[in-house]
Scaffold this motif. Structure first.
Motif, PDB file in Angstrom:
ATOM      1  N   LEU A 161      -1.923   8.911   6.949  1.00  0.00           N
ATOM      2  CA  LEU A 161      -3.029   8.273   6.242  1.00  0.00           C
ATOM      3  C   LEU A 161      -2.676   8.209   4.759  1.00  0.00           C
ATOM      4  N   PHE A 162      -2.486   7.000   4.241  1.00  0.00           N
ATOM      5  CA  PHE A 162      -2.100   6.805   2.846  1.00  0.00           C
ATOM      6  C   PHE A 162      -3.316   6.504   1.980  1.00  0.00           C
ATOM      7  N   LEU A 163      -3.396   7.153   0.816  1.00  0.00           N
ATOM      8  CA  LEU A 163      -4.432   6.878  -0.173  1.00  0.00           C
ATOM      9  C   LEU A 163      -3.792   6.358  -1.447  1.00  0.00           C
ATOM     10  N   VAL A 164      -4.491   5.428  -2.099  1.00  0.00           N
ATOM     11  CA  VAL A 164      -4.043   4.885  -3.375  1.00  0.00           C
ATOM     12  C   VAL A 164      -5.161   5.124  -4.387  1.00  0.00           C
ATOM     13  N   PRO A 165      -4.906   5.860  -5.477  1.00  0.00           N
ATOM     14  CA  PRO A 165      -5.953   6.161  -6.450  1.00  0.00           C
ATOM     15  C   PRO A 165      -6.688   4.908  -6.921  1.00  0.00           C
ATOM     16  N   GLY A 166      -8.019   4.972  -6.875  1.00  0.00           N
ATOM     17  CA  GLY A 166      -8.844   3.863  -7.331  1.00  0.00           C
ATOM     18  C   GLY A 166      -9.093   2.787  -6.306  1.00  0.00           C
ATOM     19  N   LEU A 173     -14.599   6.112   1.475  1.00  0.00           N
ATOM     20  CA  LEU A 173     -14.337   6.462   0.086  1.00  0.00           C
ATOM     21  C   LEU A 173     -15.490   6.075  -0.825  1.00  0.00           C
ATOM     22  N   LEU A 174     -16.188   4.987  -0.479  1.00  0.00           N
ATOM     23  CA  LEU A 174     -17.365   4.607  -1.267  1.00  0.00           C
ATOM     24  C   LEU A 174     -18.480   5.623  -1.075  1.00  0.00           C
ATOM     25  N   ARG A 175     -18.689   6.046   0.161  1.00  0.00           N
ATOM     26  CA  ARG A 175     -19.741   7.036   0.413  1.00  0.00           C
ATOM     27  C   ARG A 175     -19.432   8.359  -0.277  1.00  0.00           C
ATOM     28  N   SER A 176     -18.162   8.741  -0.263  1.00  0.00           N
ATOM     29  CA  SER A 176     -17.780  10.029  -0.847  1.00  0.00           C
ATOM     30  C   SER A 176     -17.636   9.976  -2.366  1.00  0.00           C
ATOM     31  N   ARG A 177     -17.530   8.740  -2.914  1.00  0.00           N
ATOM     32  CA  ARG A 177     -17.287   8.546  -4.352  1.00  0.00           C
ATOM     33  C   ARG A 177     -16.032   9.302  -4.789  1.00  0.00           C
ATOM     34  N   LEU A 178     -15.030   9.267  -3.944  1.00  0.00           N
ATOM     35  CA  LEU A 178     -13.824  10.056  -4.160  1.00  0.00           C
ATOM     36  C   LEU A 178     -13.162   9.813  -5.505  1.00  0.00           C
ATOM     37  N   TRP A 179     -13.145   8.574  -5.966  1.00  0.00           N
ATOM     38  CA  TRP A 179     -12.453   8.265  -7.214  1.00  0.00           C
ATOM     39  C   TRP A 179     -13.382   8.295  -8.431  1.00  0.00           C
ATOM     40  N   ASP A 180     -14.609   8.739  -8.254  1.00  0.00           N
ATOM     41  CA  ASP A 180     -15.576   8.782  -9.351  1.00  0.00           C
ATOM     42  C   ASP A 180     -15.394  10.074 -10.147  1.00  0.00           C
ATOM     43  N   PRO A 181     -14.863  10.011 -11.369  1.00  0.00           N
ATOM     44  CA  PRO A 181     -14.610  11.231 -12.137  1.00  0.00           C
ATOM     45  C   PRO A 181     -15.881  11.998 -12.490  1.00  0.00           C
ATOM     46  N   SER A 182     -17.032  11.337 -12.438  1.00  0.00           N
ATOM     47  CA  SER A 182     -18.269  12.011 -12.828  1.00  0.00           C
ATOM     48  C   SER A 182     -18.702  13.075 -11.826  1.00  0.00           C
ATOM     49  N   ILE A 183     -18.146  13.059 -10.616  1.00  0.00           N
ATOM     50  CA  ILE A 183     -18.550  14.063  -9.623  1.00  0.00           C
ATOM     51  C   ILE A 183     -17.469  15.125  -9.419  1.00  0.00           C
ATOM     52  N   GLN A 184     -16.394  15.056 -10.198  1.00  0.00           N
ATOM     53  CA  GLN A 184     -15.376  16.100 -10.090  1.00  0.00           C
ATOM     54  C   GLN A 184     -15.950  17.437 -10.541  1.00  0.00           C
ATOM     55  N   PHE A 189       0.833  -1.205   0.000  1.00  0.00           N
ATOM     56  CA  PHE A 189       0.000   0.000   0.000  1.00  0.00           C
ATOM     57  C   PHE A 189       0.866   1.252   0.000  1.00  0.00           C
ATOM     58  N   ILE A 190       1.882   1.281   0.860  1.00  0.00           N
ATOM     59  CA  ILE A 190       2.746   2.459   0.972  1.00  0.00           C
ATOM     60  C   ILE A 190       3.482   2.712  -0.339  1.00  0.00           C
ATOM     61  N   GLU A 191       3.974   1.654  -0.954  1.00  0.00           N
ATOM     62  CA  GLU A 191       4.728   1.801  -2.202  1.00  0.00           C
ATOM     63  C   GLU A 191       3.845   2.209  -3.373  1.00  0.00           C
ATOM     64  N   ALA A 192       2.535   1.970  -3.261  1.00  0.00           N
ATOM     65  CA  ALA A 192       1.612   2.326  -4.346  1.00  0.00           C
ATOM     66  C   ALA A 192       0.974   3.700  -4.142  1.00  0.00           C
ATOM     67  N   SER A 193       1.243   4.322  -3.002  1.00  0.00           N
ATOM     68  CA  SER A 193       0.554   5.572  -2.665  1.00  0.00           C
ATOM     69  C   SER A 193       1.317   6.813  -3.122  1.00  0.00           C
ATOM     70  N   PRO A 194       0.646   7.715  -3.886  1.00  0.00           N
ATOM     71  CA  PRO A 194       1.260   8.977  -4.275  1.00  0.00           C
ATOM     72  C   PRO A 194       0.805  10.143  -3.382  1.00  0.00           C
ATOM     73  N   PHE A 195      -0.039   9.828  -2.383  1.00  0.00           N
ATOM     74  CA  PHE A 195      -0.585  10.892  -1.535  1.00  0.00           C
ATOM     75  C   PHE A 195      -0.830  10.379  -0.122  1.00  0.00           C
ATOM     76  N   MET A 196      -0.502  11.226   0.862  1.00  0.00           N
ATOM     77  CA  MET A 196      -0.782  10.894   2.246  1.00  0.00           C
ATOM     78  C   MET A 196      -1.056  12.171   3.027  1.00  0.00           C
ATOM     79  N   ALA A 197      -1.717  12.022   4.151  1.00  0.00           N
ATOM     80  CA  ALA A 197      -1.955  13.140   5.061  1.00  0.00           C
ATOM     81  C   ALA A 197      -1.163  12.869   6.330  1.00  0.00           C
ATOM     82  N   LEU A 198      -0.472  13.899   6.817  1.00  0.00           N
ATOM     83  CA  LEU A 198       0.363  13.802   8.008  1.00  0.00           C
ATOM     84  C   LEU A 198      -0.278  14.598   9.136  1.00  0.00           C
ATOM     85  N   ALA A 199      -0.619  13.916  10.235  1.00  0.00           N
ATOM     86  CA  ALA A 199      -1.226  14.573  11.386  1.00  0.00           C
ATOM     87  C   ALA A 199      -0.201  14.715  12.502  1.00  0.00           C
ATOM     88  N   THR A 200      -0.150  15.907  13.094  1.00  0.00           N
ATOM     89  CA  THR A 200       0.783  16.184  14.183  1.00  0.00           C
ATOM     90  C   THR A 200       0.084  16.977  15.280  1.00  0.00           C
TER      91      THR A 200
END
Length: 208
Positions: free
Chosen positions: A104-109, A158-169, A41-52
């Motif tokens: 928090l790591f995210l992986v597109p799709g 992510l399913l509720r938010s439809r984050l990866w759904d291009p139709s709601i961009q 997961f970490i190696e596939a992730s191009p985005f993360m959020a860092l909390a401090t």
């Protein structure tokens, strides 16, 4: 808005009665190290959020680069280059005061996200910084994260938010521009229009 005291949850007993016990799977998925599956997961992730956390409060900062930009030094250590930004260094100031961090790591799709908790140190070791050079430019520092817990979060959010759904961009122009936000909030005569005009090229030239 003030929460009615009669409806405020203030103790663990009430919270447990409300939500019940965690499922077996939600406990079994947690590890005190970077399991090979979590490494993927970490190696596939191009985005993360860092909390401090620090004297001034909490902070969550977005971090992104090509997939795998957070390097895995070993199963207990992550390396995060601190790329160019606005020099507020909110996260780094917090780490100096309180080393606890959450990632928090995210992986597109992919619906699942990966959560990592640990303690961090700021390193300016020249050899370590050079490891993350891009176009001959090294980060000013590298965050060394000593991992304490790792687990995945299920896909519901992510399913509720439809984050990866291009139709709601939405088009960026549908929201206030960054220049307008600064200009209207500051009321200082800040030239938001000029800021917006120069921003795309400035960002392009200062990515690293």
């Amino acid at each position: 808005m003030k929460v009615d005291a009669a409806h405020r949850v203030t103790d663990m007993e009430t919270l447990t009665a409300l939500y019940g016990q965690p499922s077996e799977a939600s406990l079994l998925k947690e590890t005190p190290y970077i399991h090979p599956h979590y490494r993927a997961f970490i190696e596939a992730s191009p985005f993360m959020a860092l909390a401090t956390s620090g004297p001034g409060g909490l902070d969550v900062s977005p971090r992104g680069d090509p997939a795998g930009f957070v390097a895995i030094a070993d199963e207990h250590t992550l390396l995060l280059p601190d790329r160019r930004g606005n020099n507020r260094v909110d996260s780094l100031r917090n780490v100096i005061a309180d080393p606890r961090v959450a990632l928090l790591f995210l992986v597109p799709g992919v619906g699942e996200t990966l959560r990592v908790n640990g303690q961090a140190e700021i390193s300016i070791d020249p050899e370590l910084r050079a490891r993350f050079e891009v176009d001959g430019k090294a980060p000013r520092s590298v965050l060394v994260v000593h991992v304490e817990t790792v687990f995945f979060q299920c896909s519901r959010a992510l399913l509720r938010s439809r984050l990866w759904d291009p139709s709601i961009q939405i088009d960026r122009a549908a929201l206030p521009s960054t220049g307008k936000i600064i200009s209207d909030i500051s009321k200082s005569g800040f030239d938001g229009e000029a800021y917006d005009k120069a921003l795309p090229e400035r960002v392009k030239q200062t990515l690293y």
